[in-house]
Design a protein around this motif. Sequence first.
Motif, PDB file in Angstrom:
ATOM      1  N   ARG A  65       0.835  -1.215   0.000  1.00  0.00           N
ATOM      2  CA  ARG A  65       0.000   0.000   0.000  1.00  0.00           C
ATOM      3  C   ARG A  65       0.866   1.259   0.000  1.00  0.00           C
ATOM      4  O   ARG A  65       0.530   2.243  -0.660  1.00  0.00           O
ATOM      5  N   THR A  66       1.973   1.229   0.710  1.00  0.00           N
ATOM      6  CA  THR A  66       2.876   2.373   0.733  1.00  0.00           C
ATOM      7  C   THR A  66       3.542   2.587  -0.624  1.00  0.00           C
ATOM      8  O   THR A  66       3.585   3.698  -1.139  1.00  0.00           O
ATOM      9  N   ARG A  67       4.045   1.502  -1.215  1.00  0.00           N
ATOM     10  CA  ARG A  67       4.751   1.609  -2.500  1.00  0.00           C
ATOM     11  C   ARG A  67       3.833   1.946  -3.659  1.00  0.00           C
ATOM     12  O   ARG A  67       4.234   2.594  -4.615  1.00  0.00           O
ATOM     13  N   TRP A  68       2.606   1.466  -3.629  1.00  0.00           N
ATOM     14  CA  TRP A  68       1.695   1.621  -4.760  1.00  0.00           C
ATOM     15  C   TRP A  68       0.621   2.674  -4.512  1.00  0.00           C
ATOM     16  O   TRP A  68      -0.386   2.721  -5.220  1.00  0.00           O
ATOM     17  N   ALA A  69       0.829   3.544  -3.553  1.00  0.00           N
ATOM     18  CA  ALA A  69      -0.183   4.542  -3.192  1.00  0.00           C
ATOM     19  C   ALA A  69      -0.598   5.405  -4.380  1.00  0.00           C
ATOM     20  O   ALA A  69      -1.744   5.851  -4.452  1.00  0.00           O
ATOM     21  N   GLU A  73      -4.845   1.259  -9.766  1.00  0.00           N
ATOM     22  CA  GLU A  73      -5.010  -0.049 -10.387  1.00  0.00           C
ATOM     23  C   GLU A  73      -4.235  -1.110  -9.620  1.00  0.00           C
ATOM     24  O   GLU A  73      -4.717  -2.228  -9.431  1.00  0.00           O
ATOM     25  N   LEU A  74      -3.034  -0.762  -9.177  1.00  0.00           N
ATOM     26  CA  LEU A  74      -2.246  -1.714  -8.387  1.00  0.00           C
ATOM     27  C   LEU A  74      -2.845  -1.884  -6.994  1.00  0.00           C
ATOM     28  O   LEU A  74      -2.844  -2.993  -6.459  1.00  0.00           O
ATOM     29  N   LEU A  75      -3.358  -0.811  -6.421  1.00  0.00           N
ATOM     30  CA  LEU A  75      -3.992  -0.911  -5.100  1.00  0.00           C
ATOM     31  C   LEU A  75      -5.153  -1.901  -5.128  1.00  0.00           C
ATOM     32  O   LEU A  75      -5.363  -2.645  -4.166  1.00  0.00           O
ATOM     33  N   ASP A  76      -5.890  -1.942  -6.230  1.00  0.00           N
ATOM     34  CA  ASP A  76      -7.004  -2.875  -6.352  1.00  0.00           C
ATOM     35  C   ASP A  76      -6.550  -4.329  -6.348  1.00  0.00           C
ATOM     36  O   ASP A  76      -7.319  -5.232  -6.028  1.00  0.00           O
ATOM     37  N   LEU A  77      -5.296  -4.569  -6.730  1.00  0.00           N
ATOM     38  CA  LEU A  77      -4.777  -5.939  -6.799  1.00  0.00           C
ATOM     39  C   LEU A  77      -4.206  -6.442  -5.472  1.00  0.00           C
ATOM     40  O   LEU A  77      -3.906  -7.622  -5.338  1.00  0.00           O
ATOM     41  N   ILE A  78      -4.053  -5.559  -4.503  1.00  0.00           N
ATOM     42  CA  ILE A  78      -3.409  -5.938  -3.242  1.00  0.00           C
ATOM     43  C   ILE A  78      -4.110  -7.096  -2.533  1.00  0.00           C
ATOM     44  O   ILE A  78      -3.435  -8.037  -2.107  1.00  0.00           O
TER      45      ILE A  78
END
Length: 107
Positions: A65-69, A73-78
Motif C-alpha cells: 500500500r505504501t509503495r503503490w499509493a 489499479e495496483l492498489l485494487d490488486l493488493i
Amino acid sequence: MSLTESRQAAFAAFFDKLSKAATSRGKSYFPAGPDAGQASYYVPRADAGNYVSEFESARFEQVLRTRWASDPELLDLIPDLVALFEVTTLDDGDERGDVSPFIYEMF
C-alpha cells in the motif's frame, strides 16, 4: 490438489487477472520484449532491509500500500496479491528434519 499445484494455480490466476486488467486499459506492467534503446537492464540493488521472506501478510500488505499509493489499479490488486502471498507461505509440513525424497542423500 497438491500444495504445489494450488500455489501454481494461485499464481496463474493472479497474473491472468493482472494481465487482463492492464490489457483492457492499454497498460503493461511487464515489457513484452527487449527495449532496443536500453544498453543494460542491470540495476544495482539498494538493500533497504525489507525482505519479503521475513514479512507476515499484514506487513506485506502495508508495504504494498505504501509503495503503490499513487497507482489505484495496483492498489485494487493488493487483496489478491496478499492471498497469493499467504498461499505461497503455507507450511508444507516438511519440518520433520528428514531429507526430502527429491534430494539424494550423500555419504
